[in-house]
Design a protein around this motif. Sequence first.
Motif, mmCIF file in Angstrom:
data_model
loop_
_atom_site.group_PDB
_atom_site.id
_atom_site.type_symbol
_atom_site.label_atom_id
_atom_site.label_comp_id
_atom_site.label_asym_id
_atom_site.label_seq_id
_atom_site.Cartn_x
_atom_site.Cartn_y
_atom_site.Cartn_z
ATOM 1 N N ARG A 1 0.838 -1.200 0.000
ATOM 2 C CA ARG A 1 0.000 0.000 0.000
ATOM 3 C C ARG A 1 0.873 1.250 0.000
ATOM 4 O O ARG A 1 2.068 1.221 0.320
ATOM 5 N N THR A 2 0.279 2.372 -0.355
ATOM 6 C CA THR A 2 1.008 3.636 -0.463
ATOM 7 C C THR A 2 0.624 4.557 0.686
ATOM 8 O O THR A 2 -0.567 4.749 0.958
ATOM 9 N N THR A 3 1.624 5.103 1.362
ATOM 10 C CA THR A 3 1.339 5.980 2.501
ATOM 11 C C THR A 3 0.663 7.261 2.029
ATOM 12 O O THR A 3 1.092 7.887 1.059
ATOM 13 N N ALA A 4 -0.408 7.637 2.739
ATOM 14 C CA ALA A 4 -1.148 8.856 2.392
ATOM 15 C C ALA A 4 -0.604 10.055 3.142
ATOM 16 O O ALA A 4 -0.823 11.207 2.749
ATOM 17 N N GLU A 5 0.074 9.818 4.244
ATOM 18 C CA GLU A 5 0.680 10.878 5.039
ATOM 19 C C GLU A 5 2.061 10.406 5.471
ATOM 20 O O GLU A 5 2.336 9.200 5.482
ATOM 21 N N ALA A 6 2.902 11.372 5.832
ATOM 22 C CA ALA A 6 4.195 11.002 6.403
ATOM 23 C C ALA A 6 3.957 10.324 7.746
ATOM 24 O O ALA A 6 3.047 10.695 8.493
ATOM 25 N N ILE A 7 4.757 9.307 8.048
ATOM 26 C CA ILE A 7 4.618 8.559 9.299
ATOM 27 C C ILE A 7 5.833 8.855 10.172
ATOM 28 O O ILE A 7 6.983 8.702 9.734
ATOM 29 N N PHE A 8 5.565 9.291 11.404
ATOM 30 C CA PHE A 8 6.628 9.663 12.335
ATOM 31 C C PHE A 8 6.660 8.690 13.512
ATOM 32 O O PHE A 8 5.638 8.122 13.893
ATOM 33 N N SER A 9 7.833 8.523 14.085
ATOM 34 C CA SER A 9 7.996 7.570 15.168
ATOM 35 C C SER A 9 7.508 8.149 16.494
ATOM 36 O O SER A 9 7.897 9.255 16.879
#
Length: 626
Positions: free
Chosen positions: A44-52
């Motif tokens: 799948r393609t990320t729709a938003e940036a993912i932060f830790s």
Amino acid sequence: MKKENTSDQSPPSTTLKGALRLFRKQFSFSPCIAWIPVQDSLGRTTAEAIFSPLSVPSAHLSEVDGIAVKSADTKDASADAPKVLSDIIHVSTGNVIPRGYDAVIMNEDLEKTGEGYLAKKPVQPWHHVRPIGEDIIHNEMILPRKSKIRATDIGALVSYGITSVPVCDIRVALIPTGDSIVPAGTKPGPDQMIASNLHVVAAIARSVGASITHYPVIKNEIEEIKKAVNDAVPDHDLILISGGSSKGEKDYTAFVIEELGRIIVNGMATIPGKTTILGDIGGKPVIGMPGYPIANYTVLREIVLPLFSWYGCEVPEFPKIRVTLGGMVQSSAGFEEFVQAIVGKVQDKWIAVPFPRGAGRQMHVVRSHAFLKVPANKKTLKTGEATDAHLTVPHTMAEQVVLVTGSHDPAIDYLADLAKDAGIHIASSHVGSMNGLAALRQGFCHLAPMHLLSDDGEYNTPYLKKHFSEEELVLICIGERIQGIVSREILGFDDILTHRFINRQKGSGTRMLLDHLLKKKRIDPGMIDGYDEEVPTHLGVCLAVKNGDADLGMTIYSAARAFSLPFVPVDVERYELVTTKSMFEKDTRIRVLAEMIKSQKFREILIHLGGYETDVTGCIRHCIAR
């Protein structure tokens, strides 16, 4: 379903490139966002940036088993003047380093005295220590927007405390239409086709992360099609309508799009796929796709996949290689044309063998490794001409393709199945023995199957000596196979003058055997009803007889047996694969195939097929053409 008309005619004014440009201008292509479990997010393609949400590690950790020390206590230590370390803490790999300590000395480097441990050299701060946040720091980005999630990404996301991720949710409605279309799992009638196109679309759409809604097959009824499209628009980002995009009496896709919204492009200067319609209904992109498989697949590859990329999805690429054409391509003036082809590397040169035109031949897509693009300003690509091909299979697979061009025999298909165990991919072209020899002579194939009877009763070698010059050739024997007459009524060769005949193509060994026998019996071919009716394979002969298109034909026993048809033997012929000595010696794949042909397993396959004498199966002969 009507066949897409590919005859020469005035093309639509909109090019493929122009159609894509108009379509992209019309919509924002902003996907919806869906939160899904991390473990379900592969591809799948990320729709938003993912932060830790975490720092990893969350404390200073020891990298080794040893003692935690204060690095300052080791200052000026040397082998001649070691320092005694008394302020230490024993730690194991992965232990937290207590506050105030900033280095670790591993057990293997320690020397103990009565007073404590000796440091014989200075230790730098953070020696053998994994500092807090070494892997990732709280609020550091893991993946940016529009990243395709890989298996390794899933491992990292889980490690950093992520349980769900925001992904692009492209909701696609797939609406099949047509009176002659039946659902998958239904046995089609003679004038029907199973609705397979949208399963291809769905598979590729899912591979890039889109979610799919399959609508049931809709007959060619305007109101029913309108209702389905109206229902689909509010809950989907893209509506794909298969079938009905042409201009026949019951082709309603354009009418429906115009009724409910507006048409942006109605037809393109592209073959196959020239009847494609691009539209806008309620601010949603709608594509009317041709119903025939290759046309449908071409639109999927050339229009739908780029559209998915505009949404941010990572779509397949089709790398370009330079090829030499092993066959001619004739195109329609003014149309950009896409042609399926098989490719293989023959003595370090890429060869592309184009398939004949035909938007409905689904097996062309299955068997092809690439496609060719014929520019709109070019009507013919000649045999031997250099051009570009776009691979639809991995480059490593294309490297293992062995091109087998010439006479048809079902045994080659079984050999291809065996060859997979060795990582070899056989691609066959059924063009007849003589055309196969021409392809080998021009360097367009690796192996040429043949069974050519000369006037002196010898098979194959006289023709090699006649058509090759100063070349040593190697012949690998598949077997001696039985040729005869196939029919529904146990007809024999003498019935050829009183019943409808189906023939093999000119240049095939079977055709040449037939002509030899006719000459021997002093029968004029012009007296045979159907002599000029040709099919390219033995199975094609049997199918014509089985369907009643002919009463009899000449074929091999194994083909007649596959169709459960009566067979009357006529002759036994030697069926061999020929290659050059140079290729036989340099191309290990050909020698591997020769060993497979010699194997007991392959002999058992021939015995199971029936109609082969296997005493000479696997035998190798050499022929020197002067």
